[in-house]
Design an enzyme around this catalytic site. Structure first.
Site, PDB file in Angstrom:
ATOM      1  CB  SER A   1      -9.281   0.423  -0.121  1.00 16.24           C
ATOM      2  OG  SER A   1      -8.732   0.816  -1.339  1.00 16.24           O
TER       3      SER A   1
ATOM      4  CG  HIS B   1      -5.235   3.753   1.274  1.00 15.13           C
ATOM      5  ND1 HIS B   1      -4.864   2.508   0.822  1.00 15.13           N
ATOM      6  CD2 HIS B   1      -6.520   3.932   0.866  1.00 15.13           C
ATOM      7  CE1 HIS B   1      -5.878   1.952   0.168  1.00 15.13           C
ATOM      8  NE2 HIS B   1      -6.903   2.798   0.182  1.00 15.13           N
TER       9      HIS B   1
ATOM     10  CG  ASP C   1      -2.263   0.651   0.876  1.00 13.15           C
ATOM     11  OD1 ASP C   1      -2.378   1.855   1.154  1.00 13.15           O
ATOM     12  OD2 ASP C   1      -3.163  -0.010   0.332  1.00 13.15           O
TER      13      ASP C   1
END
Length: 479
Positions: A415, A204, A167
């Protein structure tokens, strides 16, 4: 002017790749991004066949020479992919590349003789997509517990299930969140811009790691910052980066990946071919996000789950809306999506807890769901004005909204449904002393009795016990 998120994200990703001219594809619509003037082929004989076919097709073509074929040595290119220039990358605009389209057509006869694909666009692989998560993060008060909440159990280094997250990297102060005390990996390279504002996508990877740790406390989580720049990377580079990530610490039990791309095909990504073949020989389970295009078009690498040779090694995950009963408006769907999990308005750690950090919204919300759903979805709520939307407007109509993050956030997207399921597989391994992650996947799905409705189909719904439904507000028809 309504927001144009796909175009807004194109602008941002292009700025993150200033030396790589990009176009939208396929050439009659806008579903993915790709590099202009370049196609991909496998090293060696297949690359030569592609070159020869393109030269023969482009009878007036003068720009292609042997110097345009850049071959990397096996020591540095595990993916075995060659980039072949077939046109001027500076020609045309974002709406497509005629030279690349022509090169794909030129190789069709050779592909028919070979019985397999020989050439591909060089797609942009990005955080699971459109080309971004289902929405932007919203600050959550520190009094609001994570959702899913932390499951019971303790971390034990000797038995912990290894989870690798590919990521954006970790926030510098991520260890201030207790659930991430045992997490390792790469830091986000640059968290804030020169004005001290959080950059888009920052956090994220930390948010995802927090979800895995909450669902499955007995996990050894490693986060790599492979997708650090605007959450995007070229297909030609992605396979090598995946090899690098898994070999840095050994192949993990579970690989959680919240990124991908569609490509208009049903046979995968050429640039990932070598990595996916190697994955089949390992024991690792790839849990991959289905993407956020509200589309049934296969999204790779998640859609490998629908290919028989990868059925046991890849698990593709779509997102359920807040109440967990139906699909989220943004979630991709179709037979290639093998399970769904909560993915709307989840709560996890975005930043560390050392100091509040400002964030400026990049996308404006819509007046109605951009996918036509009749509930108060993340397209519309909470409302805010975004910087990228204003930049694309004919005239500035509002000032972008700024918020402060000091730990927790609500965020939506496939996600985040993905690490929830990665955590559920890991938790099953711990609870049942199962050492084979692929067997755990099969057992978890076989034992599941919960279903949800997605686009009229009843699909397996994996809801962790500590997840709390978020009330869904239906839209009332005007009087």
């Amino acid at each position: 002017m309504a927001p144009q998120r796909f175009h807004e994200q194109f602008d941002q990703i292009q700025r993150s790749m200033p030396d790589v001219p990009l176009a939208m594809g396929p050439d009659d619509s806008a579903e993915f991004f790709y590099e202009k003037g370049v196609v991909l082929a496998r090293d060696g004989e297949e690359a030569r066949v592609v070159e020869d076919s393109v030269r023969e097709h482009f009878t007036a073509f003068t720009g292609l020479t042997a110097d345009h074929v850049r071959r990397a040595s096996p020591e540095t290119n595990r993916s075995g992919i060659t980039r072949i220039q077939v046109g001027d990358p500076g020609h045309g605009d974002r709406r497509g590349d005629r030279a690349v389209a022509g090169a794909l057509r030129a190789v069709r006869t050779a592909e028919a003789r070979a019985g397999r694909r020989l050439v591909s666009r060089n797609h942009v692989v990005s955080i699971a997509v459109n080309a971004c998560p289902g929405d932007e993060p919203v600050p959550a008060p520190l009094t609001q517990p994570p959702n899913p909440a932390a499951a019971e159990g303790a971390y034990d280094a000797g038995t912990a299930v290894g989870v690798l997250v590919i990521d954006t990297g970790l926030m510098a102060d991520y260890r201030s969140y207790p659930l991430l005390a045992h997490t390792e990996g790469d830091l986000q390279i640059k968290e804030c811009d020169d004005s001290g504002i959080l950059q888009q996508y920052v956090g994220h990877g930390t948010f995802i790691a927090g979800l895995v740790a909450a669902v499955a406390p007995n996990t050894g989580i490693t986060v790599r910052n492979t997708l650090n720049d605007a959450g995007a990377i070229l297909e030609s580079e992605f396979g090598d980066k995946l090899f690098e990530a898994v070999e840095q610490g050994g192949w993990p039990d579970i690989l959680s990946l919240s990124a991908g791309t569609s490509n208009g095909r049903t046979d995968g990504l050429l640039g990932l071919d070598a990595f996916m073949q190697e994955l089949r020989t390992q024991r690792t389970l790839l849990v991959a996000a289905a993407g956020n295009n509200a589309s049934a078009t296969p999204f790779w690498p998640a859609a490998y789950a629908d290919l028989p040779e990868y059925a046991d090694s890849v698990l593709s995950i779509g997102a359920l809306r807040g109440d967990g009963e139906y699909g989220a408006c943004f979630s991709n769907h179709g037979s290639w999506v093998k399970a769904y999990a909560p993915g709307e308005r989840l709560t996890s750690s975005l930043t560390g807890f050392d100091a509040p950090v400002p964030y400026v919204y990049q996308h404006s919300t819509y007046d109605a769901c951009r996918y036509g759903f009749a509930y108060l979805c993340t397209c519309q709520s909470p409302r805010h004005t975004g910087l990228l939307s204003e930049e694309r407007a004919a005239a500035v109509t509002g000032k972008p909204d700024q918020v402060m993050f000091e730990g927790f956030a609500n965020w939506s997207g496939t996600s985040f449904a993905t690490p929830v399921v990665a955590g559920m597989v890991a938790g099953h391994m711990t609870a049942h002393k199962e050492t084979d992650p692929r067997a755990a996947r099969a057992q978890l799905l076989a034992a599941n009795t919960e279903f949800a409705e997605v686009r009229g189909a009843h699909v397996p719904a994996l809801r962790p016990p500590t997840w709390r439904p978020v009330p869904v507000v239906p839209l009332t028809a005007p009087a």
